[in-house]
Design an enzyme around this catalytic site. Sequence first.
Site, PDB file in Angstrom:
ATOM      1  N   ALA A   1       3.231  13.427  -2.931  1.00  0.00           N
ATOM      2  CA  ALA A   1       2.142  13.470  -1.953  1.00  0.00           C
ATOM      3  C   ALA A   1       2.174  12.180  -1.145  1.00  0.00           C
ATOM      4  O   ALA A   1       2.050  11.085  -1.703  1.00  0.00           O
ATOM      5  CB  ALA A   1       0.806  13.619  -2.660  1.00  0.00           C
TER       6      ALA A   1
ATOM      7  N   SER B   1       0.460   9.999   1.819  1.00  0.00           N
ATOM      8  CA  SER B   1      -0.797   9.888   2.561  1.00  0.00           C
ATOM      9  C   SER B   1      -0.669   9.081   3.841  1.00  0.00           C
ATOM     10  O   SER B   1      -1.573   9.098   4.682  1.00  0.00           O
ATOM     11  CB  SER B   1      -1.852   9.221   1.672  1.00  0.00           C
ATOM     12  OG  SER B   1      -1.482   7.875   1.407  1.00  0.00           O
ATOM     13  N   GLY B   2       0.439   8.356   3.979  1.00  0.00           N
ATOM     14  CA  GLY B   2       0.573   7.427   5.095  1.00  0.00           C
ATOM     15  C   GLY B   2       0.264   6.000   4.685  1.00  0.00           C
ATOM     16  O   GLY B   2       0.368   5.083   5.493  1.00  0.00           O
ATOM     17  N   GLY B   3      -0.108   5.803   3.415  1.00  0.00           N
ATOM     18  CA  GLY B   3      -0.399   4.473   2.891  1.00  0.00           C
ATOM     19  C   GLY B   3       0.768   3.918   2.098  1.00  0.00           C
ATOM     20  O   GLY B   3       1.743   4.610   1.812  1.00  0.00           O
ATOM     21  N   VAL B   4       0.634   2.657   1.689  1.00  0.00           N
ATOM     22  CA  VAL B   4       1.742   1.974   1.035  1.00  0.00           C
ATOM     23  C   VAL B   4       1.986   2.491  -0.374  1.00  0.00           C
ATOM     24  O   VAL B   4       3.137   2.535  -0.838  1.00  0.00           O
ATOM     25  CB  VAL B   4       1.502   0.443   1.023  1.00  0.00           C
ATOM     26  CG1 VAL B   4       0.304   0.079   0.152  1.00  0.00           C
ATOM     27  CG2 VAL B   4       2.752  -0.309   0.600  1.00  0.00           C
TER      28      VAL B   4
ATOM     29  N   SER C   1       1.663   5.586  -1.841  1.00  0.00           N
ATOM     30  CA  SER C   1       2.458   6.817  -1.914  1.00  0.00           C
ATOM     31  C   SER C   1       3.857   6.603  -1.356  1.00  0.00           C
ATOM     32  O   SER C   1       4.821   7.219  -1.823  1.00  0.00           O
ATOM     33  CB  SER C   1       1.748   7.958  -1.180  1.00  0.00           C
ATOM     34  OG  SER C   1       1.531   7.644   0.183  1.00  0.00           O
TER      35      SER C   1
ATOM     36  N   MET D   1      -0.983  16.182   3.168  1.00  0.00           N
ATOM     37  CA  MET D   1      -2.036  17.197   3.232  1.00  0.00           C
ATOM     38  C   MET D   1      -3.129  16.753   4.189  1.00  0.00           C
ATOM     39  O   MET D   1      -3.587  15.617   4.142  1.00  0.00           O
ATOM     40  CB  MET D   1      -2.617  17.482   1.834  1.00  0.00           C
ATOM     41  CG  MET D   1      -3.320  16.341   1.151  1.00  0.00           C
ATOM     42  SD  MET D   1      -4.068  16.881  -0.418  1.00  0.00           S
ATOM     43  CE  MET D   1      -4.976  15.385  -0.850  1.00  0.00           C
TER      44      MET D   1
ATOM     45  N   CYS E   1     -12.227  15.693  -4.728  1.00  0.00           N
ATOM     46  CA  CYS E   1     -11.013  15.999  -3.988  1.00  0.00           C
ATOM     47  C   CYS E   1      -9.806  16.058  -4.912  1.00  0.00           C
ATOM     48  O   CYS E   1      -8.957  16.945  -4.798  1.00  0.00           O
ATOM     49  CB  CYS E   1     -10.794  14.965  -2.883  1.00  0.00           C
ATOM     50  SG  CYS E   1      -9.277  15.220  -1.927  1.00  0.00           S
TER      51      CYS E   1
ATOM     52  N   GLY F   1       0.683   8.417  -5.537  1.00  0.00           N
ATOM     53  CA  GLY F   1       0.674   6.965  -5.548  1.00  0.00           C
ATOM     54  C   GLY F   1      -0.487   6.368  -6.317  1.00  0.00           C
ATOM     55  O   GLY F   1      -0.823   5.203  -6.113  1.00  0.00           O
TER      56      GLY F   1
ATOM     57  N   CYS G   1     -13.495   9.008   2.899  1.00  0.00           N
ATOM     58  CA  CYS G   1     -12.505   9.181   3.962  1.00  0.00           C
ATOM     59  C   CYS G   1     -13.085   9.818   5.214  1.00  0.00           C
ATOM     60  O   CYS G   1     -12.752   9.421   6.329  1.00  0.00           O
ATOM     61  CB  CYS G   1     -11.333  10.009   3.447  1.00  0.00           C
ATOM     62  SG  CYS G   1     -11.785  11.673   2.869  1.00  0.00           S
TER      63      CYS G   1
END
Length: 445
Positions: A14, A16-19, A21, A40, A105, A130, A223
């Site tokens: 998965a 997420s666009g973060g460091v 993951s 997702m 979630c 992550g 979020c």
Amino acid sequence: MKMMSPSAKHVVCAISGGVDSAVAALLLKWKGYQVSGLFMRNWDQLDETGVCSADRDCDDAEFVCDTLSIPFHRVNFVKEYWHDVFSNFLKQYERGLTPNPDIMCNRFIKFDRLVEHAFNQLKADAVATGHYARTSHGESFLCLTESDVKRGSNTDLPDHAVHLLKAVDAWKDQTFFLSQISQGALQRTLFPLGDLTKDVVKNLAKQAGMERIATKKESMGICFIGTREFKKFITEYLDPKPGNFIGVEDNKVKGIHNGHFLYTIGQRARLAGSPHAMFVAEKNPDTNDIYLAPGTKHPSLYCQTCMTDTVRWINEPPQQLLEKETLDCFFRFQHADPLVKCRLTSAGDGAVIVSLQRPVRALTPGQYAVFYLGDECLGSGQIVHNGPSLYDLNWKEYHSGQWSWDPITGEGKELAEMNFTQDSWNQWRRHLRGRLKSRDPSNGG
């Protein structure tokens, strides 16, 4: 015996666009797995700047996959998130609760819908995230022998329950947020960051050419709210409903508010002309009254017992709880709070009474009571009621000067010596009979 190469195993990570993951996917690739990234989308409305943050995160997730040269996939769970998480979030606020959408979630979307999509649509052998957490089986379920595969055996599934364990980095440990996920999902999930610290993770990202991701500001809070003020956000979905602020000490009206759902336990309520800073001690959604305490350390803000709904155990319910109807373990209801020793007492239908070794400030119905034993996260249950506050139990003595309590030193904390089982039940019954009655010391209550 010849073992299968990790490259034969397909792990969907998965992204997420973060460091976190991003580095999870990086580590899996280094180990030789066939890795795919899956982003997702759960929310598609514009934030306070007029930009959909999910679009920015999706771009960053695609950048990560391009940098790592792994396939990039997208899946849209906006409808599912709205139905399973956000609509429930609103309903709970209307009922006077303060829910935790991150835990919801993980249970309903990431470790249910996403896992299902990864296995059924992308033909994954495992899913990775992550999160800073560990499991008792690690990657062992992916290490099959060739003879296992030829026999068509089901040995890729653990033959015993998998335990959710704290991360090595205690500060970043995220098992709190995973406390409602299912055993089935946990059995097929990898947590590559469980043995690492955040600083190491950021350095790995930079070394892999993802400095843009490593220096990205981390998302904090809920979020879908972003940096907006919560009151402005929630009133887009729930209509204002004026009600009374009432003093917890004298039961007199102190002011007017626009809805109990705008406040949570322990929060400061700013009242013009009040000689004291006032804090929310209790809410009554039926009458729309909010009870206020003078001072952030007032004893009405501290409780030592609470009741949960049906506890969702990650494994089977602990044997000791089944046999003796009590279990000694550790508790927290906010992920950064220190663990507090507690005793659980069965309360029927899977619910438990939580009796804490020491009073805790601002225990909040709607939040999750998460239970630990050693390094293991056992599971959690949503808090549905608080037990009596220290003020409920001692208000007459408090006003007469015969009782006082210092939350820092613990001086005067008589409840610490109580018998967990019987006394906690007695206090609970006494509280339910007497809650919300007038406690005006001027007329003797």
